[in-house]
Structure formats: C-alpha cells, structure tokens
Motif scaffolding. Structure first.
Motif, mmCIF file in Angstrom:
data_model
loop_
_atom_site.group_PDB
_atom_site.id
_atom_site.type_symbol
_atom_site.label_atom_id
_atom_site.label_comp_id
_atom_site.label_asym_id
_atom_site.label_seq_id
_atom_site.Cartn_x
_atom_site.Cartn_y
_atom_site.Cartn_z
ATOM 1 N N LYS A 51 0.834 -1.206 0.000
ATOM 2 C CA LYS A 51 0.000 0.000 0.000
ATOM 3 C C LYS A 51 0.867 1.254 0.000
ATOM 4 O O LYS A 51 0.597 2.198 -0.732
ATOM 5 N N GLN A 98 -7.610 -5.353 13.181
ATOM 6 C CA GLN A 98 -8.717 -5.849 12.350
ATOM 7 C C GLN A 98 -8.222 -6.794 11.251
ATOM 8 O O GLN A 98 -8.791 -7.852 11.026
ATOM 9 N N ASN A 99 -7.138 -6.394 10.584
ATOM 10 C CA ASN A 99 -6.633 -7.227 9.485
ATOM 11 C C ASN A 99 -6.160 -8.588 9.996
ATOM 12 O O ASN A 99 -6.301 -9.594 9.301
ATOM 13 N N TYR A 118 -19.893 -10.096 8.461
ATOM 14 C CA TYR A 118 -19.054 -8.893 8.436
ATOM 15 C C TYR A 118 -19.844 -7.671 7.947
ATOM 16 O O TYR A 118 -19.440 -6.533 8.160
ATOM 17 N N LYS A 121 -20.733 -4.471 9.870
ATOM 18 C CA LYS A 121 -19.908 -3.258 9.943
ATOM 19 C C LYS A 121 -20.677 -2.057 9.399
ATOM 20 O O LYS A 121 -20.353 -0.915 9.724
ATOM 21 N N SER A 189 -13.811 -1.791 12.336
ATOM 22 C CA SER A 189 -14.008 -1.261 10.987
ATOM 23 C C SER A 189 -14.821 0.034 11.026
ATOM 24 O O SER A 189 -14.464 1.028 10.386
ATOM 25 N N ASN A 211 -2.713 8.181 3.252
ATOM 26 C CA ASN A 211 -2.583 6.726 3.234
ATOM 27 C C ASN A 211 -1.154 6.277 3.507
ATOM 28 O O ASN A 211 -0.940 5.217 4.088
HETATM 29 O O1 C5P Z 1 -13.740 -3.855 6.181
HETATM 30 P P1 C5P Z 1 -13.220 -2.472 6.192
HETATM 31 O O2 C5P Z 1 -13.880 -1.594 5.215
HETATM 32 O O3 C5P Z 1 -13.080 -1.866 7.547
HETATM 33 O O4 C5P Z 1 -11.738 -2.694 5.657
HETATM 34 C C1 C5P Z 1 -10.888 -1.685 5.536
HETATM 35 C C2 C5P Z 1 -9.578 -2.254 4.999
HETATM 36 O O5 C5P Z 1 -8.989 -1.302 4.188
HETATM 37 C C3 C5P Z 1 -8.577 -2.598 6.080
HETATM 38 O O6 C5P Z 1 -7.868 -3.739 5.660
HETATM 39 C C4 C5P Z 1 -7.654 -1.416 6.112
HETATM 40 O O7 C5P Z 1 -6.354 -1.808 6.472
HETATM 41 C C5 C5P Z 1 -7.727 -0.951 4.674
HETATM 42 N N1 C5P Z 1 -7.622 0.487 4.546
HETATM 43 C C6 C5P Z 1 -6.518 1.031 3.941
HETATM 44 N N2 C5P Z 1 -6.411 2.359 3.757
HETATM 45 C C7 C5P Z 1 -7.403 3.171 4.174
HETATM 46 C C8 C5P Z 1 -8.533 2.646 4.783
HETATM 47 C C9 C5P Z 1 -8.631 1.294 4.957
HETATM 48 O O8 C5P Z 1 -5.635 0.283 3.570
HETATM 49 N N3 C5P Z 1 -7.264 4.450 3.979
#
Ligand code: C5P
Length: 307
Positions: A51, A98-99, A118, A121, A189, A211
């Motif tokens: 990411k 969470q992950n 899930y 959420k 979440s 991010n």
């Molecule tokens: O199920 P949920 O929508 O909460 O999942 C969010 C996922 O997206 C998580 O794995 C989180 O690490 C990822 N995420 C991300 N960057 C963001 C928001 C969420 O990588 N800005």
C-alpha cells in the motif's frame, strides 16, 4: 470525490477486490491442499508495504514524476508535520488488529458466513458516523439497519446441515471464535473508517499522503504484531534466507542438526532435564565431524563439476 464516474469506478473496483480477497484468503488459509501455511501476520505486513509503495507511486505521478517534488512532499507533509502524522496512528493500530482478526475469522468460518456477518460493519459504521460526524439518518436507513441485523442473525442460526459437517468445514467450536473475531472486526471497521473519514474531510492533505501516513504506522504495528505472535518463525525464516544466500541449503541442514545437539547439551548441563546416552554422544560427534568435513570439502573443491 467530486466526479460520479470516479465514485462508481472506485466502488466497482472495491466489489471486485473484496470478492477476490475473501476467496483467496479463505482458500489460502484452509483449502490449500499441501505445503506449509504462510504466517497471517506477515501477510498483513506485506500488504502494508504494498500500500505504501502504491501511494508513493501515486504521489510521484501527481507531481509529474519528479523525484525532487516527491521527496519534498514526503518531507513537508509527513516528517515536518508530526502531529498530523501521529493522528493516523489510531486508525492504523485498529486496522492492524482488524486485518489480523479477519485472518482468524476466515480460518474458522466459510467465506459466505464470514462475509454476511461482516456486513454488520454497516451498522457500526452508521452508529459511529452519527456519533462522531454528526450525520443524520433517515427512517429507511434506520429500517435497513434493522433488516441487516435480522439477516445476519438468520445466517448465524444453527442449521440442520451443521449436524453433518461437510468435508472442508472448520472443526466444531471454531465457529464461535470466527464469529467473535468478525464482531470485533465490525466494531473496529466502523470506528477506524469513520475516524479516517473525519481526518480526510477536516484537512486538505492529499488522500495518498494520508494513506502513506496510515501505512507507515500500519507497517510498524504489523511488524510488532508479527514479532509478538510469530516472531520466532518469522525471524527464523529471515535467518534461513540469509543462510541460503550466504552459505547454502546443505549447510543449513548441518547447522540445524548442530543446533539439536547444542540444545540437548544445554538441557543436560543447565536445565538438567535430559540424560544423553552413549549413542547420543556418538551421533553428536558424527554430526560435528560431518559439518567440518563438509566445510573442508567445500574449500578444497569449490567447483564440483571440475572434480
Ligand atoms: O472492512 P473495512 O472496510 O473496515 O476494511 C478496511 C480495509 O482497508 C482494512 O484492511 C484497512 O487496512 C484498509 N484500509 C486502507 N487504507 C485506508 C482505509 C482502509 O488500507 N485508507
């Protein structure tokens, strides 16, 4: 996001991504026929790295592929704004938890049950949006949340087929672990998502920079998690990689047999919970001799094809 095209494109990609993610996670954690399983905690770390890399490339593209501009943006927006950067530690820590929980869930539940449960959420996200962002929901929206809860409850209802589990079904008892993991993940979440939305909407910083900040904390937390839960196996893997690079696979075998002897001797002299026999000593001497012999042969004839 201003343009509706981008809105639907991003939602469409998310549908595709979620479907493939769930199926590959579930497959790789349970149905994969042979071979050792990867460490879920290390998958979380690798995902964070990917990411960060993707976001750095996007910032790079946004600044016309100028390395100088990329460098200055990363410095100005991340290193020189520690408070803004620190704000991301909260959602990042929660997402890391969470992950990891989702791997626990998918190791214990089938993909369909996991996905439907899930969906709760949506409820937690709505509750946090109302309380943290002051969002108002209409009657139909509240109604839809009730229908959602009813649907999830029905999916969890014990069915007749549960009495005769199918071949690949998880062992009984683990369903509870899986559902508990999903429920905690639903709360995290909802909270992390709304918190991130609040940060994004309250400042003008680019979503990619945000991010990267999120990912940097995710990487740190993920590494801690990996070391705490699978440290020995993860670092062991790194040491093995180094041995293969700098020595070779056969020497690796000798090194591990030496370590068996070493740990046995330590348990004899220090822990005093093992009594080695004469045969053990014979074996130990052979292993040590073989190790030296292998190293000696390696030096005498570095290229076996010439021998
Ligand atoms: O199920 P949920 O929508 O909460 O999942 C969010 C996922 O997206 C998580 O794995 C989180 O690490 C990822 N995420 C991300 N960057 C963001 C928001 C969420 O990588 N800005």
């Amino acid at each position: 996001m201003a343009s509706p095209r981008l809105k639907y494109l991003s939602l469409g990609v998310l549908v595709f991504q979620t479907t493939s993610l769930v199926l590959t996670m579930r497959y790789s954690r349970t149905l994969q026929a042979e071979g050792p399983r990867y460490l879920a905690s290390s998958a979380v770390v690798v995902a964070e790295m990917m990411k960060i890399l993707a976001c750095v490339l996007l910032v790079f593209k946004e600044h016309n592929y100028s390395v100088r501009a990329l460098n200055s943006i990363l410095r100005q927006e991340i290193a020189h704004k520690p408070i803004e950067t620190l704000k991301l530690a909260i959602p990042s820590g929660i997402y890391t938890l969470q992950n990891n929980l989702l791997y626990v869930a998918l190791s214990n539940l089938d993909a369909a049950t996991y996905q439907v449960t899930y969906q709760l959420k949506i409820l937690t996200t709505a509750l946090f949006s109302v309380s943290m962002l002051g969002r108002r929901l209409g009657v139909y929206q509240w109604l839809s949340l009730l229908v959602l809860m009813a649907g999830v409850a029905l999916v969890q209802w014990p069915s007749e087929s549960a009495a005769a589990p199918e071949k690949d079904a998880p062992p009984p008892g683990s369903q509870l672990v899986g559902v508990a993991a999903v429920l905690v993940a639903c709360c995290s979440s909802g909270f992390a998502g709304v918190y991130f939305e609040k940060i994004l909407k309250e400042s003008k910083q680019s979503v990619w920079v945000r991010n990267i900040q999120l990912g940097l904390f995710g990487l740190v937390f993920g590494l801690f998690g990996m070391l705490a839960y699978d440290g020995e196996r993860a670092l062991g893997g790194l040491v093995i990689a180094a041995v293969i690079k700098y020595a070779d696979n056969i020497l690796k075998g000798f090194a591990t047999s030496l370590s068996i002897i070493l740990s046995t001797l330590i348990s004899y002299f220090l822990l005093q919970d093992f009594n080695p026999t004469g045969v053990f000593f014979m074996g130990a001497i052979l292993v040590i001799a073989a190790t030296f012999l292998y190293g000696y042969e390696g030096r005498a004839a570095p290229n076996p094809s010439r021998a």
